[in-house]
Design a protein around this motif. Sequence first.
Motif, PDB file in Angstrom:
ATOM      1  N   GLU A 294      -2.171  -6.360  -6.035  1.00  0.00           N
ATOM      2  CA  GLU A 294      -1.581  -4.976  -5.800  1.00  0.00           C
ATOM      3  C   GLU A 294      -2.623  -4.050  -5.413  1.00  0.00           C
ATOM      4  O   GLU A 294      -2.408  -3.152  -4.211  1.00  0.00           O
ATOM      5  CB  GLU A 294      -0.179  -4.905  -6.378  1.00  0.00           C
ATOM      6  N   PHE A 295      -3.458  -3.505  -6.370  1.00  0.00           N
ATOM      7  CA  PHE A 295      -4.336  -2.451  -6.041  1.00  0.00           C
ATOM      8  C   PHE A 295      -5.822  -2.712  -5.684  1.00  0.00           C
ATOM      9  O   PHE A 295      -5.720  -1.770  -4.916  1.00  0.00           O
ATOM     10  CB  PHE A 295      -4.518  -2.736  -7.983  1.00  0.00           C
ATOM     11  N   ALA A 296      -5.869  -3.826  -5.057  1.00  0.00           N
ATOM     12  CA  ALA A 296      -6.613  -4.319  -4.239  1.00  0.00           C
ATOM     13  C   ALA A 296      -6.220  -4.102  -2.506  1.00  0.00           C
ATOM     14  O   ALA A 296      -7.217  -2.879  -2.039  1.00  0.00           O
ATOM     15  CB  ALA A 296      -7.356  -5.368  -4.253  1.00  0.00           C
ATOM     16  N   SER A 297      -4.738  -4.134  -2.168  1.00  0.00           N
ATOM     17  CA  SER A 297      -4.283  -4.389  -1.185  1.00  0.00           C
ATOM     18  C   SER A 297      -4.678  -2.708  -0.408  1.00  0.00           C
ATOM     19  O   SER A 297      -4.235  -2.225  -0.225  1.00  0.00           O
ATOM     20  CB  SER A 297      -3.819  -4.687  -1.232  1.00  0.00           C
ATOM     21  N   ASN A 298      -3.599  -2.149  -2.626  1.00  0.00           N
ATOM     22  CA  ASN A 298      -3.466  -0.330  -2.619  1.00  0.00           C
ATOM     23  C   ASN A 298      -4.815   0.453  -1.550  1.00  0.00           C
ATOM     24  O   ASN A 298      -5.090   1.181  -0.965  1.00  0.00           O
ATOM     25  CB  ASN A 298      -3.169   0.227  -2.972  1.00  0.00           C
ATOM     26  N   ILE A 299      -6.177  -0.321  -2.353  1.00  0.00           N
ATOM     27  CA  ILE A 299      -7.419   0.746  -2.027  1.00  0.00           C
ATOM     28  C   ILE A 299      -7.585  -0.042  -0.338  1.00  0.00           C
ATOM     29  O   ILE A 299      -8.035   0.657   0.406  1.00  0.00           O
ATOM     30  CB  ILE A 299      -8.917   0.263  -2.938  1.00  0.00           C
ATOM     31  N   GLN A 300      -6.866  -1.315  -0.243  1.00  0.00           N
ATOM     32  CA  GLN A 300      -7.767  -1.717   1.226  1.00  0.00           C
ATOM     33  C   GLN A 300      -6.539  -0.641   2.595  1.00  0.00           C
ATOM     34  O   GLN A 300      -7.138  -0.043   3.941  1.00  0.00           O
ATOM     35  CB  GLN A 300      -7.269  -2.878   1.270  1.00  0.00           C
ATOM     36  N   SER A 301      -5.655  -0.388   2.117  1.00  0.00           N
ATOM     37  CA  SER A 301      -4.950   0.180   2.713  1.00  0.00           C
ATOM     38  C   SER A 301      -4.793   1.528   3.090  1.00  0.00           C
ATOM     39  O   SER A 301      -5.216   2.545   4.006  1.00  0.00           O
ATOM     40  CB  SER A 301      -3.216   0.224   2.531  1.00  0.00           C
ATOM     41  N   ALA A 302      -5.353   2.419   2.038  1.00  0.00           N
ATOM     42  CA  ALA A 302      -6.408   3.597   1.694  1.00  0.00           C
ATOM     43  C   ALA A 302      -7.497   3.538   2.698  1.00  0.00           C
ATOM     44  O   ALA A 302      -7.339   4.375   3.081  1.00  0.00           O
ATOM     45  CB  ALA A 302      -6.781   3.900   0.751  1.00  0.00           C
ATOM     46  N   ILE A 303      -8.557   2.466   2.563  1.00  0.00           N
ATOM     47  CA  ILE A 303      -9.406   2.880   3.102  1.00  0.00           C
ATOM     48  C   ILE A 303      -9.534   3.166   4.892  1.00  0.00           C
ATOM     49  O   ILE A 303      -9.704   3.685   5.299  1.00  0.00           O
ATOM     50  CB  ILE A 303     -10.365   1.867   2.530  1.00  0.00           C
ATOM     51  N   MET A 304      -7.909   2.347   5.148  1.00  0.00           N
ATOM     52  CA  MET A 304      -7.791   1.795   6.346  1.00  0.00           C
ATOM     53  C   MET A 304      -6.890   2.910   6.861  1.00  0.00           C
ATOM     54  O   MET A 304      -6.241   3.061   8.442  1.00  0.00           O
ATOM     55  CB  MET A 304      -6.903   0.432   6.919  1.00  0.00           C
ATOM     56  N   GLY A 305      -5.912   3.867   6.182  1.00  0.00           N
ATOM     57  CA  GLY A 305      -5.994   5.604   6.300  1.00  0.00           C
ATOM     58  C   GLY A 305      -4.525   5.524   6.155  1.00  0.00           C
ATOM     59  O   GLY A 305      -3.814   6.320   6.369  1.00  0.00           O
ATOM     60  N   ASP A 306      -3.825   5.120   4.864  1.00  0.00           N
ATOM     61  CA  ASP A 306      -2.703   5.251   4.492  1.00  0.00           C
ATOM     62  C   ASP A 306      -2.375   4.973   3.393  1.00  0.00           C
ATOM     63  O   ASP A 306      -2.974   3.719   2.467  1.00  0.00           O
ATOM     64  CB  ASP A 306      -1.285   4.284   5.026  1.00  0.00           C
ATOM     65  N   SER A 307      -2.578   6.046   2.739  1.00  0.00           N
ATOM     66  CA  SER A 307      -3.095   6.131   1.288  1.00  0.00           C
ATOM     67  C   SER A 307      -1.975   6.407   0.582  1.00  0.00           C
ATOM     68  O   SER A 307      -2.121   6.800  -1.029  1.00  0.00           O
ATOM     69  CB  SER A 307      -4.339   6.921   0.300  1.00  0.00           C
ATOM     70  N   SER A 308      -0.811   6.174   0.864  1.00  0.00           N
ATOM     71  CA  SER A 308       0.616   6.038   0.173  1.00  0.00           C
ATOM     72  C   SER A 308       1.016   5.761  -1.648  1.00  0.00           C
ATOM     73  O   SER A 308       1.111   6.396  -2.612  1.00  0.00           O
ATOM     74  CB  SER A 308       1.963   5.379   1.193  1.00  0.00           C
ATOM     75  N   ALA A 309       0.277   4.937  -1.769  1.00  0.00           N
ATOM     76  CA  ALA A 309      -0.162   4.120  -3.023  1.00  0.00           C
ATOM     77  C   ALA A 309      -0.527   4.793  -4.107  1.00  0.00           C
ATOM     78  O   ALA A 309       0.231   4.423  -4.952  1.00  0.00           O
ATOM     79  CB  ALA A 309      -0.308   2.660  -2.919  1.00  0.00           C
ATOM     80  N   PHE A 310      -0.735   6.077  -3.616  1.00  0.00           N
ATOM     81  CA  PHE A 310      -1.885   6.317  -4.587  1.00  0.00           C
ATOM     82  C   PHE A 310      -1.075   8.382  -4.879  1.00  0.00           C
ATOM     83  O   PHE A 310      -1.488   9.068  -4.870  1.00  0.00           O
ATOM     84  CB  PHE A 310      -3.261   6.476  -3.807  1.00  0.00           C
ATOM     85  N   SER A 311       0.177   8.503  -3.584  1.00  0.00           N
ATOM     86  CA  SER A 311       0.690   9.792  -3.405  1.00  0.00           C
ATOM     87  C   SER A 311       0.931  10.027  -4.555  1.00  0.00           C
ATOM     88  O   SER A 311       1.996   9.212  -4.937  1.00  0.00           O
ATOM     89  CB  SER A 311       1.292   9.569  -2.213  1.00  0.00           C
ATOM     90  N   ASN A 312       1.340  11.453  -4.995  1.00  0.00           N
ATOM     91  CA  ASN A 312       2.435  11.494  -6.121  1.00  0.00           C
ATOM     92  C   ASN A 312       3.757  11.617  -5.451  1.00  0.00           C
ATOM     93  O   ASN A 312       3.958  11.855  -4.492  1.00  0.00           O
ATOM     94  CB  ASN A 312       1.997  13.035  -6.389  1.00  0.00           C
ATOM     95  N   LEU A 313       4.985  10.888  -6.734  1.00  0.00           N
ATOM     96  CA  LEU A 313       6.296  11.132  -5.682  1.00  0.00           C
ATOM     97  C   LEU A 313       6.817  13.122  -5.474  1.00  0.00           C
ATOM     98  O   LEU A 313       6.702  13.446  -6.335  1.00  0.00           O
ATOM     99  CB  LEU A 313       6.467  10.144  -7.296  1.00  0.00           C
ATOM    100  N   ILE A 314       7.405  12.290  -4.780  1.00  0.00           N
ATOM    101  CA  ILE A 314       8.342  13.549  -4.256  1.00  0.00           C
ATOM    102  C   ILE A 314       9.271  13.186  -5.375  1.00  0.00           C
ATOM    103  O   ILE A 314      10.015  12.281  -5.270  1.00  0.00           O
ATOM    104  CB  ILE A 314       8.735  13.793  -2.762  1.00  0.00           C
ATOM    105  N   GLN A 315       9.574  14.146  -6.123  1.00  0.00           N
ATOM    106  CA  GLN A 315      11.489  13.885  -6.948  1.00  0.00           C
ATOM    107  C   GLN A 315      12.172  14.702  -6.475  1.00  0.00           C
ATOM    108  O   GLN A 315      12.592  15.691  -6.873  1.00  0.00           O
ATOM    109  CB  GLN A 315      10.727  14.502  -8.758  1.00  0.00           C
ATOM    110  N   ALA A 316      13.674  13.966  -5.799  1.00  0.00           N
ATOM    111  CA  ALA A 316      14.536  14.728  -5.498  1.00  0.00           C
ATOM    112  C   ALA A 316      15.444  15.173  -5.984  1.00  0.00           C
ATOM    113  O   ALA A 316      15.060  14.484  -7.524  1.00  0.00           O
ATOM    114  CB  ALA A 316      15.296  13.497  -4.501  1.00  0.00           C
TER     115      ALA A 316
END
Length: 511
Positions: free
Chosen positions: A338-360
């Motif tokens: 999962e970590f590797a695919s999160n890096i892959q997504s980030a390289i492809m333009g979506d770094s959401s997996a590494f974003s700080n959560l917004i606390q509702a």
Amino acid sequence: MLKSHSLLRLTLSLLSISSLVLATPLQTLNSKSDCNTPTINLTTCSPQYGLGPDFECANFSVPVDHSHPNNGQTIDIWVSRRKANGTSGSLGSLFTNYGGPGTVTSSLLQRFVAGIFPIHSQRLLENFDLIFIDPRGSGNSNPVQCDNELWNKQPELFATDDASFAALVDFNKQFAASCENLTGPLYNFLDTVSVAKDYELVRQALGADKIHFLALSYGTLQGQAYAEHFPEHVGRFALDALVAHDNYDISTIMTEAVTYETTLKQFFSWCNSTSSCPLQNQPVEDYFTTLANSTELPAASCKANGECQPSVSGEDFLFNAQAGLLFVDPPFLPNWIEFASNIQSAIMGDSSAFSNLIQAQKEVPPTDDSVWQGRATMCQDWGSWATSASDIKRYVDITSHMLPLTKGACEGSAALAYCAGMPVPVNNPARRLDECQMSKLPPVLLINAFYDPETSAVWADAVREQVPTGVNIWRDGAGHTSYWLYGDTQQAIDDFLITGTLPADGTIFTS
Ligand SMILES: *[C@@H]1O[C@H](CO)[C@@H](O)[C@H](O)[C@H]1NC(C)=O
Ligand SMILES: *[C@@H]1O[C@H](CO)[C@@H](O)[C@H](O)[C@H]1NC(C)=O
Ligand SMILES: *[C@@H]1O[C@H](CO)[C@@H](O)[C@H](O)[C@H]1NC(C)=O
Ligand SMILES: *[C@@H]1O[C@H](CO)[C@@H](O)[C@H](O)[C@H]1NC(C)=O
Ligand SMILES: *[C@@H]1O[C@H](CO)[C@@H](O)[C@H](O)[C@H]1NC(C)=O
Ligand SMILES: *[C@@H]1O[C@H](CO)[C@@H](O)[C@H](O)[C@H]1NC(C)=O
């Protein structure tokens, strides 16, 4: 199982009648000689906890401030018990703590009951009455509340100049004030020793002479605190993925930063040699440094769902990537694939997996308390020696040279920044464990993996040095904690807890 619960209650009331103490729970009978012994009323769990008939629950009253137990305020902590269901009866009470700080025990249990997370081996479940607690300030135990709008505006952690350091300290002060305001006096009593004292009151209420303990990660600090304060009640303690608390300076933090960097390198070579890694044969290390070196990475999914920040800085990436390394391949935990695919997504333009959560606006009970309760506990156990931008800058200068991949980002260096100037008492400052108290302990099993991205093997050795009866076992592998890998290390832990058999000191397992 419902039937056996009614049976249990029946047995209790029969006992009461035969002792001519009507309607008195068993715990009170055990303790009638001592009027100060606390009582616990473990009863059918209400449906809101989603635990089903195998568990009993109680709201258990503890003093907010253990040093003024009789004239101060109290809170209820959530305690649950799952009785041994084996054929040979119970070996006693096995207490648990899953670390964080801020891991919510009750929410792990819900996943266990739903069949998606085998929290303990079958033989542990069969042999012990397992005691589960949401530590004070987390889960169902008066969860810490803070101003979520303020939280969502937190500044970068590694302040680079006087102005950004002042902004950081200002934020820390305002944030802590909002938490104290919304949580009450409990907010200033969230250190690990207070948690250990809560556990001791639960022991007394259960009428157990000794307790056994399986602690993971930050829970190992609580295990040590309990052992130091109440050595005469220590049965078999197994502490997996150790945090040492004897010292607090740059070496403490760099020890963690180094184990993060070292484990990251393990990940790179694992990825290149593992066909299930989505980035096999790709320059994953270059991807990582590119992301770490970016100033603003887009996070499209966060933007769409509003649950996390719409952009990610290189610093955010480095701090949040550490958690991606926690587990190599257990299927029910976030793992390296999962970590590797999160890096892959980030390289492809979506770094959401590494974003700080917004606390509702906070859900009650929260499913994870590591950001609010966890932060308070960290600051009350460690404090911060950063009093100016230059304190942080010196650390960052050294680590960005020595640790070029991760540049000193880790949980400990985050705390150095987020605890700076925080107006909470450091109730439990770092110091060596008391030699005399520790000399009273029976054997204690200390477990660590060599490539743990958070708790370094160095810390396990530091704890060993303070626990004369300590026996170390190691796992020559990667990942945070070893218990949840269900391999030889778990077998050794279970053998020790169930039979008292200790592996040879220094044994190295591979699974
Ligand atoms: C224990 O809790 C149950 C459920 O809340 C309650 O009905 C019962 O009266 C309590 N027993 C005692 C002895 O307090
Ligand atoms: C504990 O307190 C919660 C919240 O007030 C309540 O919903 C629950 O029924 C209580 N549980 C027991 C066992 O008394
Ligand atoms: C005890 O409970 C566990 C988990 O529900 C189950 O797998 C096991 O078969 C039970 N053991 C006995 C002897 O009933
Ligand atoms: C404390 O809470 C009150 C009422 O909820 C609010 O008006 C006030 O601004 C809060 N103070 C801080 C420091 O958050
Ligand atoms: C991946 O492994 C292959 C074969 O062992 C090696 O030639 C290549 O350099 C490695 N790639 C990276 C990025 O490490
Ligand atoms: C990171 O960026 C700096 C300048 O912003 C550059 O000098 C350096 O080579 C970059 N490092 C990597 C690994 O890309």
